[in-house]
Design an enzyme around this catalytic site. Structure first.
Site, short mmCIF file in Angstrom:
data_model
loop_
_atom_site.label_atom_id
_atom_site.label_comp_id
_atom_site.label_asym_id
_atom_site.label_seq_id
_atom_site.Cartn_x
_atom_site.Cartn_y
_atom_site.Cartn_z
N HIS A 140 1.84 4.56 -2.85
CA HIS A 140 1.96 6.01 -2.65
C HIS A 140 3.35 6.50 -3.04
O HIS A 140 3.49 7.53 -3.74
CB HIS A 140 1.71 6.35 -1.17
CG HIS A 140 0.31 6.16 -0.71
ND1 HIS A 140 -0.79 6.60 -1.40
CD2 HIS A 140 -0.17 5.56 0.43
CE1 HIS A 140 -1.88 6.31 -0.73
NE2 HIS A 140 -1.54 5.66 0.38
N HIS A 191 0.83 -1.21 0.00
CA HIS A 191 0.00 0.00 0.00
C HIS A 191 0.86 1.26 0.00
O HIS A 191 0.68 2.15 -0.84
CB HIS A 191 -0.90 -0.01 1.24
CG HIS A 191 -1.80 1.17 1.35
ND1 HIS A 191 -3.09 1.18 0.87
CD2 HIS A 191 -1.59 2.42 1.88
CE1 HIS A 191 -3.64 2.36 1.11
NE2 HIS A 191 -2.75 3.13 1.72
N GLU A 192 1.80 1.32 0.92
CA GLU A 192 2.65 2.51 1.02
C GLU A 192 3.59 2.63 -0.18
O GLU A 192 3.91 3.75 -0.60
CB GLU A 192 3.44 2.49 2.33
CG GLU A 192 2.59 2.47 3.58
CD GLU A 192 1.61 3.63 3.67
OE1 GLU A 192 1.87 4.69 3.06
OE2 GLU A 192 0.58 3.46 4.33
#
Length: 379
Positions: free
Chosen positions: A37, A33-34
């Site tokens: 980003h 997920h990170e």
């Protein structure tokens, strides 16, 4: 002495059997997920101050050549990417810090970027979670195939909703509430999340299509990990002989296509569940927090690494979906602000944004407290 040894063995068993699988599952999901980003933010030319797995004090870390601090933090229940100009890990703008930035830093600060770059960077986190799920399912389907059993009724439970609705052995499901059915698993998916909803079933009987209605009833069952769950059922069953069970094998492209469909189905069912939950039509015990995830991780690890990987895929799509809810400080809340900014051609006033953030943060904390309470006392 024996009690001490047994205690040590018990502690080791908990660490290896539950905590390690839990950290593996959560770390993979959070990292992907990170990383979404981070990668899209960097592609958009945004500066990154820190990439952390976990919160709180740093345990170990290093700086890369771009000035990003990569670190592992003490509380392993999440993670964050902190961009240049952020006040905190939720990418809340900090006016004082932005004003103190140098001209070069201002060029790469998150909140000085065009709205489309900020929106794309925020959306990338949940998107990467969905892509992880698709990738896992595609590999599993392509490598091991997929068990398929035909949607044919072998047995109708006495006194069930199906018996009352006129279902008979030998009937074949064609569609459920307008959704086309290809396997008996499709029937279970469409029915299990629709407790107390009257559904229309198109059935093939003696070569002709007929329409029957039945209302799923909430029933306790065991899931694949042995946990007791409550799902909607109408009271029909199939078997290997009637359903002609087999393993369907797929080529690479077919496996990806099936993985996309399966991921989309999970997203749809998750949204349906949360909608019904909000109106009090779902069992609150179906929602769990870190303790429930840790328990499931340990159970999956006992069944084998493939089960653990499958849990990673399911948790990843769930995390991706929840992060898209339009609630600050979740990614979906940021996207709402950027949508308003794109329409009005001006940022949302900082005071209004801070007020909404506080309300959203309170809602998130209340939800977290609720699921932890469920873990400890509620179910």
């Amino acid at each position: 002495m024996g009690d001490i040894v047994n205690s040590i063995v018990g502690v080791d068993g908990v660490i290896l059997g539950t905590i390690v699988p839990f950290l593996f599952v959560l770390t993979v999901v959070v990292f992907v997920h990170e990383m979404g980003h981070y990668l899209v933010g960097r592609w958009c030319g945004i500066g990154v101050k820190a990439f952390s797995i976990g919160f709180g004090p740093e345990l170990v870390g290093f700086n890369d050549r771009h000035g990003t601090r990569w670190k592992l933090s003490a509380i392993p229940l999440g993670g964050y990417v902190k961009f240049t100009g952020d006040m905190n890990a939720t990418s809340t703008p900090d006016s004082a810090e932005i004003e103190a930035l140098t001209e070069e830093e201002r060029k790469v600060a998150f909140h000085t970027q065009p709205v489309w770059k900020r929106a794309l960077t925020v959306f990338a986190g949940p998107l990467f979670n969905f892509l992880l799920t698709i990738a896992v399912f595609a590999v599993l389907f392509g490598t091991y195939g997929r068990p398929v059993i035909q949607p044919v009724v072998a047995e109708v439970v006495a006194g069930s909703a199906a018996e009352q609705g006129g279902f008979k052995p030998g009937d074949r499901f064609v569609s459920v509430d307008g959704n086309r059915v290809e396997s008996f698993a499709d029937v279970q998916r469409y029915v299990s999340a629709r407790t107390d909803d009257e559904l229309a079933f198109v059935m093939l009987r003696d070569g002709k299509e007929i329409t029957l209605t039945a209302t799923p009833r909430l029933t306790e069952q065991k899931d694949a990990l042995g946990n007791t769950i409550k799902v909607g059922v109408i009271g029909v069953a199939t078997n290997q002989e009637v359903g002609q069970g087999r393993v369907e094998h797929y080529g690479p492209l077919e496996a990806v296509g099936q993985a996309v469909l399966e991921t989309g189905s999970i997203i749809s069912r998750t949204g349906q569940f949360l909608k019904r939950f909000a109106f009090g039509r779902e069992d609150k015990c179906q929602l769990g927090g870190p303790i429930k995830i840790a328990k499931m991780s340990g159970q999956a690890a006992q069944l084998g690494f493939l089960w653990l990987v499958n849990l990673v895929a399911l948790l990843s799509v769930g995390i991706g979906f929840l992060n898209l809810l339009p609630i600050p400080p979740l990614d979906g809340g940021h996207l709402v602000f950027y949508g308003i900014e794109a329409i009005t051609r001006r940022p949302v006033p900082e005071r209004a944004m801070e007020a909404v953030y506080r309300i959203g943060l309170l809602a998130v904390l209340m939800f977290m407290a609720f699921v932890v309470w469920n873990d400890l006392f509620g179910c």
